[in-house]
Every structure is written in structure tokens, then in C-alpha cells.
Design an enzyme around this catalytic site. Structure first.
Site, PDB file in Angstrom:
ATOM      1  N   LYS A   1      -9.607   2.848  -2.500  1.00 11.44           N
ATOM      2  CA  LYS A   1      -9.858   2.235  -1.196  1.00 11.44           C
ATOM      3  C   LYS A   1     -11.203   2.696  -0.622  1.00 11.44           C
ATOM      4  O   LYS A   1     -11.453   3.891  -0.487  1.00 11.44           O
ATOM      5  CB  LYS A   1      -8.731   2.602  -0.241  1.00 11.44           C
ATOM      6  CG  LYS A   1      -8.778   1.922   1.114  1.00 11.44           C
ATOM      7  CD  LYS A   1      -7.557   2.330   1.938  1.00 11.44           C
ATOM      8  CE  LYS A   1      -7.490   1.626   3.273  1.00 11.44           C
ATOM      9  NZ  LYS A   1      -6.312   2.097   4.050  1.00 11.44           N
TER      10      LYS A   1
ATOM     11  N   CYS B   1      -5.556  -2.949   2.519  1.00 10.70           N
ATOM     12  CA  CYS B   1      -5.311  -2.865   3.963  1.00 10.70           C
ATOM     13  C   CYS B   1      -6.579  -2.976   4.814  1.00 10.70           C
ATOM     14  O   CYS B   1      -7.074  -4.073   5.042  1.00 10.70           O
ATOM     15  CB  CYS B   1      -4.544  -1.578   4.268  1.00 10.70           C
ATOM     16  SG  CYS B   1      -3.650  -1.644   5.851  1.00 10.70           S
TER      17      CYS B   1
ATOM     18  N   GLU C   1       0.841  -1.196   0.000  1.00  8.77           N
ATOM     19  CA  GLU C   1       0.000   0.000   0.000  1.00  8.77           C
ATOM     20  C   GLU C   1       0.878   1.249   0.000  1.00  8.77           C
ATOM     21  O   GLU C   1       1.883   1.320   0.699  1.00  8.77           O
ATOM     22  CB  GLU C   1      -0.890  -0.004   1.245  1.00  8.77           C
ATOM     23  CG  GLU C   1      -1.796   1.218   1.376  1.00  8.77           C
ATOM     24  CD  GLU C   1      -2.606   1.215   2.660  1.00  8.77           C
ATOM     25  OE1 GLU C   1      -3.641   1.914   2.713  1.00  8.77           O
ATOM     26  OE2 GLU C   1      -2.217   0.513   3.629  1.00  8.77           O
TER      27      GLU C   1
END
Length: 256
Positions: free
Chosen positions: A106, A140, A40
Site C-alpha cells: 500500500k 483502500c 483489506e
């Protein structure tokens, strides 16, 4: 499919040095590879100052990824900070050898660090078709939300790129296994190592888990390049034998 996981101690808010690092490490790979997975925010570390590192989809890092994918004849994926229409995104890009790109912004922004205050959330996950595989790439904190990653598309591989800190490593390990088992999918997690400018420590634990929860690659704590080979035929055979996905619930996820 042969996949390379690169676990790295990212250089804080320095896209050029991080690109140079990854290019050097990738040049060490002698064998052919199908997919390279980076962590990430691989150009900067997990920064809450996006204005310091943000690029565009026509910027240096995207151009570099296209050149790299073409030269290695493989796909490359990871997330970086992108500015678009006045907003900042933690954007995962999946770059094909042809130079084509699919991307995912995200969805679950890490409120504990204030990510939601400076980045704009994405709306929907994507499923990438590549070399006969259906791949769902996520980022994540998404790992903690099983409804979003639920395998309603019959994907074959779930990827999480991360900056997941050392003090929550047990959750990382447990949730990656859970996501693989419940979705009857391979799951790969690629995390960083080192310490960031805020003093947070990362010990990696990049790994690959099969559709029954067995390690294809056990968690790795050192900086390095790790190779896994995924077997789609074995995946499909197991799904046919153990038809758990046939009994999954149907539901709809609303946009935030």
C-alpha cells in the site's frame, strides 16, 4: 471473467479464525470462479498493532492462499500484514492457481489512523496479467488519489480492497464510480462489515462498476458472497468507440 466478492465481519487480530471463516464461505461457492477478492487486512481487521498479527511470505496465510487457489483453480487476492526486513507492510497479494504470487504494498498509508507511523509505504503499483485481463489491484486509501491509479497501462480492471468506515461511505461510492469512468475500466471495491475493536463501524458497500460508471453490482450492505461477470469484449468495443483514453495526459509519479 467471473469474480467473487466476499464481504465479511472480520475477527479482530485473529488470523486463524478469519482464515477459517473465509474457507467456510468459499466452500459454499458451488460454481466455477476465476477470481476471489477479499477485504483489506482480511486476517486481522485494520490494526495499528502489526506485531500482533504479522506473517511472512512463507507464513500460514500465504500457504493457505496457495492451497486454496490451487484447489479452486482460481486466483485469490486481498491484503494482510507482512513483516519483511524488519518492516511491516499492508501488502496485497495476488495468488495465481499455480501458486505464483505478485504483490503490492500500500502506497498511500492512512495518516488519520497513524498507519504511516507503523507501516512502510510501497513504491509502485502493479498490473497483473491474468486470463487475458490486465488487473490493477490497490488498497483502500489509494482510492482518494487518482493520479496514482491513472490508467497509463491500459489495464482492464481496477480493484480496491478496503476497510472503509460507515461515516465516509458516500465518498467510497462516489470515488469508485469516478475511478471507473476516468480510467474507462471496470472497478471493483470490496469492503468489510461489522465493528472493529476501536469501535469503527463498517457497512460494506462492496460493488462493481463498469467503464461508463454503471453498476454491475450495486453496493451491498450485508455480509455475503457476491458474484459479478465482467465482459472484456464489451469493454474494448466501448474504448474503441469512445477513445477518451487516447487524450489522457502523460506524467510521472515520483516515489515518496
Amino acid at each position: 471473467m467471473q469474480v467473487i466478492l466476499i464481504q465479511a465481519p472480520l475477527i479482530w487480530e485473529n488470523p486463524k479464525l478469519n482464515r477459517d471463516y473465509f474457507e467456510a464461505r468459499i466452500n459454499e461457492i458451488a460454481s466455477a470462479v476465476d477470481l476471489i477478492v477479499l477485504p483489506e487486512m482480511f486476517t486481522s481487521g485494520f490494526t495499528m498493532s502489526p506485531e500482533n498479527v504479522a506473517e511472512t511470505m512463507q507464513g500460514e496465510t500465504i500457504t493457505w492462499l496457495k492451497v486454496l487457489a490451487k484447489a479452486r483453480n482460481c486466483a485469490v487476492t486481498g491484503s494482510l500484514v507482512i513483516k519483511e526486513n524488519g518492516n511491516f507492510y499492508n501488502r496485497l497479494v495476488f495468488v495465481f492457481p499455480s501458486g505464483a504470487i505478485q504483490f503490492y504494498d500500500k502506497r498511500h498509508l492512512f495518516t488519520l489512523a497513524g498507519e504511516d507511523k507503523v507501516y512502510t509505504s510501497g513504491g509502485q503499483k502493479i498490473v497483473v496479467d491474468y486470463l487475458g485481463w490486465k488487473i490493477c489491484p490497490l488498497i483502500c486509501y489509494d482510492l482518494r488519489f487518482p493520479a496514482f491509479s491513472r490508467n497509463s497501462e491500459d489495464y482492464d480492471l481496477l480493484i480496491y480492497v478496503a476497510s472503509w468506515p460507515k461515516n465516509r461511505t458516500n465518498a467510497w461510492d462516489a470515488l469508485l464510480k469516478a475511478r471507473a469512468i476516468e480510467n474507462m475500466s471496470y472497478a471493483i471495491g470490496v469492503n468489510r462489515t461489522g465493528t472493529d475493536a476501536n469501535g469503527y463501524e463498517y457497512i460494506g458497500h462492496s460493488q462493481a462498476v463498469d467503464f461508463l460508471g454503471n453498476y454491475v453490482l450495486e453496493p451491498e450492505e450485508s455480509e455475503g458472497i457476491f458474484t459479478v461477470v465482467l465482459d472484456k469484449e464489451k469493454l474494448l468495443e466501448t474504448r474503441q468507440k469512445l477513445g477518451f483514453l487516447n487524450d489522457r495526459d502523460s506524467f510521472e509519479i515520483k516515489n515518496i
